[in-house]
Enzyme design. Structure first.
Site, mmCIF file in Angstrom:
data_model
loop_
_atom_site.group_PDB
_atom_site.id
_atom_site.type_symbol
_atom_site.label_atom_id
_atom_site.label_comp_id
_atom_site.label_asym_id
_atom_site.label_seq_id
_atom_site.Cartn_x
_atom_site.Cartn_y
_atom_site.Cartn_z
ATOM 1 N N ASP A 155 54.528 63.357 -13.299
ATOM 2 C CA ASP A 155 54.056 64.566 -13.824
ATOM 3 C C ASP A 155 54.515 66.068 -13.143
ATOM 4 O O ASP A 155 53.526 65.697 -12.780
ATOM 5 C CB ASP A 155 52.455 64.537 -15.080
ATOM 6 C CG ASP A 155 52.569 63.419 -13.301
ATOM 7 O OD1 ASP A 155 52.185 63.283 -12.387
ATOM 8 O OD2 ASP A 155 50.585 63.488 -13.964
ATOM 9 N N ASP A 196 51.248 69.529 -10.081
ATOM 10 C CA ASP A 196 51.063 68.246 -10.648
ATOM 11 C C ASP A 196 50.147 68.149 -11.382
ATOM 12 O O ASP A 196 48.617 69.546 -11.766
ATOM 13 C CB ASP A 196 50.314 67.377 -10.040
ATOM 14 C CG ASP A 196 50.512 66.065 -10.007
ATOM 15 O OD1 ASP A 196 51.640 65.165 -9.808
ATOM 16 O OD2 ASP A 196 48.771 65.639 -10.477
#
Length: 637
Positions: A292, A249
């Site tokens: 993301d 992440d």
């Protein structure tokens, strides 16, 4: 910009006329007339600029590049002229001290109010281009500050400091508003471009059938596997034997989107995907799971690369500077799971727990899923499983902490605080309880449960003749965004025939991050007569704009500014500033965290109207409240 200026000028002229009339009544008629004439000239100049032709406003899709460049230059010239005109108008308003003897006459309050009104109005209307309202408000607010400081007494020096704080807040609000306006405009044009792209894609749908089948399992932006394709291939790998899973992440990606825009964010995602692919073992799978978040799956035994070494290499690779962005702006957190699990879902859940722990440790970290995390994951699952039963069996408790007036004796309110003593895990912290409710889909059930206890307390207060004591109920940002709080609360009060004025909804400053999602609910609560309080004020995201949009009636100074107040000059200054802001905006101010007699006396000296803390009263159960606090009390402020 033109529209905002043209809508603000009439109000400016009316307020100028009012100032002139007051100047005439106070014996400054000649100066007032000259001042109003100059103000009118400046306003007419601004109106003329807003109505003048501008080549930049006549662009069409057929405009040539040379004409487009000339149009851009004309817009720049037009904006510079409007900034200059706004500054000229501000200079005229900065001469207002001449009408009230440098804010020492009896009309000082009137002129200060007028100045605050025109400056706040200029920022409120000037959302499209912050430099114009800032050019207008800077001279009058600095003039007020200099005049007050020149007067030389303590009260005016404090007021001058508040004016400077007001100027800083307006400046911050102006730039935030402009950023929001630009973002909305950008999204509008991106949506138009996306719609055009989809129309063209639809016309070629038959020729792109193979491409669409590939896209069913791959991410369009990065070319990596998407979530569906990854799960499909990962389950096949899992059946062959133990494998290692890494969940990635990005750290700082939201700031990249906010500062540089979503197109720049897309370029970052593409580059990150390329770097992950460069480090990927030959037998590995790489995917973008969404947003993301990325995933890597591989067999360390086949590739000969231990999972901790691969995780460290990925951290280094992603953290390398990207063209066009500040060094160190982007990083990555990684959760790693290695070993056998009964299902891919369980493996993803374990890696996600490790990822959460890595992010908690700071950017550019990786964390292995270990026994400690497994225990923590089991605890979370136990809480999710048991919370529903606890709500059904009324195992949760709601305690109430008293809020007092400045004299520290008059009871004016109670704050409801939820408590849960898990039979095996002990007391559960309220933030963990709220988070558990959110993941278990019990957010609305928890809200209704607490509301019932709050309403019961309101009925007790009415029965004891304490109907003016308010009961405050905390509502988390997730509850406010995901649950129809306004409908639930208003309907329950109506069914029980309870006065809305006895209830106060406390929200945190984090709610201001998504004002659009909650503003309508807060407005409905406010219209119904229910008060709104902003909790933990000073440590989050509040601005003058968010205070207005959130419809706050009360602000609660965070305990970090109150505890130890007597021994900290910085804390005293901050508390005084918040008290001044509350008086300026007509908001009630409560000081939380009053832990000592010294802090209590200091707050009383400062004139803090409402007080709350362990020194005055700890959270209590309803029986304890009735036996102690309510025992000899028949009325309250």
């Amino acid at each position: 910009m033109r529209g905002s200026v043209l809508s603000a000028i009439p109000v400016n002229m009316l307020l100028g006329l009012a100032s002139t009339l007051v100047a005439y009544r106070s014996g400054h008629g000649e100066v007032g007339v000259v001042w109003f004439a100059l103000s009118t000239i400046a306003n007419l100049l601004r109106i003329g600029l807003c109505r003048a032709p501008c080549l930049g406003l006549a662009l069409t899709p057929d405009t040539t590049p040379d004409m487009a460049a000339a149009a851009a230059r004309s817009i720049d010239r037009h904006l510079r002229a409007c900034i200059a005109a706004a500054f000229l108008s501000g200079l005229v308003w900065s001469c207002q001290p001449l009408l009230c003897e440098s804010y020492t006459s009896a009309q000082t309050l009137f002129y200060l109010t007028i100045t605050c009104g025109i400056t706040a109005g200029a920022v409120t209307h000037g959302t499209a281009y912050a430099r114009i309202p800032l050019a207008f408000i800077l001279p009058p607010l600095l003039s007020v500050t200099v005049s007050l400081v020149a007067a030389g007494d303590f009260d005016r020096n404090c007021l001058a400091a508040c004016v400077l704080l007001y100027l800083l807040a307006l400046t911050h609000t102006a730039f935030r508003s402009e950023a929001g306006f630009r973002e909305a405009s950008r999204l509008k044009y991106e949506a138009t471009a996306l719609a055009r792209s989809r129309a063209e894609a639809h016309a070629r749908v038959s020729a792109l059938a193979d491409e669409m089948r590939r896209r069913a399992t791959h991410d369009d932006l990065t070319g990596l596997l998407n979530r569906g394709g990854f799960i499909q291939q990962a389950e096949e790998r899992l059946r062959a034997g133990p494998i290692s899973l890494l969940l990635l992440d990005l750290d700082g990606f939201k700031r990249v989107n906010d500062v540089y825009g979503h197109k720049a964010g897309d370029r970052v995602l593409i580059e990150v995907a390329r770097r992950i692919g460069a480090e990927l073992p030959d037998d590995g799978l790489a995917a973008r799971l969404g947003g993301d978040e990325f995933a890597v799956l591989y067999d360390p035994a086949v590739s000969g690369i231990p999972h901790d070494r691969l995780a460290a290499r990925l951290v280094v690779a992603v953290a390398q500077p990207l063209d066009g962005f500040d060094a160190g702006r982007l990083g990555v957190s990684i959760g790693v799971h290695s070993g056998a699990e009964p299902s891919l879902t369980e493996m993803l859940s374990c890696a996600d727990a490790a990822l959460y722990a890595a992010k908690a440790a700071g950017r550019n970290h990786f964390r292995m899923f270990d026994t400690g995390l497994r225990e923590r994951l089991q605890i979370r699952r136990d809480l999710e499983r048991d919370l529903s039963t606890a709500l059904a069996e009324a195992a949760l408790e709601v305690w109430f902490q008293p809020i007092y007036a400045m004299d520290a004796e008059t009871l004016v309110g109670l704050e409801a605080l939820v408590r849960w003593q898990h039979p095996r895990l002990g007391w559960i912290a309220p933030p963990d309880l709220v988070a558990t409710a959110a993941t278990a889909g019990l957010t609305e059930s928890l809200l209704r449960y607490i509301l019932e206890q709050v309403c019961a307390m309101m009925q007790i207060l009415r029965g004891r003749g304490l109907g003016t004591v308010r009961v405050a109920m905390n509502v988390s940002p997730k509850e406010m965004a995901q649950v129809p709080v306004d409908e639930i609360v208003i309907e329950r009060l109506q069914n029980l025939d309870l006065p809305p004025a006895m209830l106060e909804i406390e929200i945190t400053e984090e709610t201001a991050l998504d004002i659009g999602a909650v503003q309508g609910k807060l407005q409905a609560l406010s219209r119904a007569g229910i008060r709104v309080a902003l909790d933990d004020f000073g440590i989050g995201y509040s601005s003058l704009s968010s205070l207005r949009q959130l419809r706050a009636d009360r602000i609660k100074i965070d305990r970090s500014f109150v505890t130890g107040l007597n021994a900290s000059d910085d804390k005293r200054g901050l508390v005084l500033a918040v008290l001044g802001l509350g008086r300026l905006l007509g908001l009630e101010v409560v000081a939380e965290g009053v832990e000592s007699d010294d802090d209590l006396r200091t707050l009383q000296t400062m004139g803090c109207p409402f007080l709350q803390g362990y020194h005055l009263g700890r959270p209590m159960t309803v029986p304890v409240l009735e036996a102690s606090l309510f025992a000899n009390r028949t009325a309250a402020a």
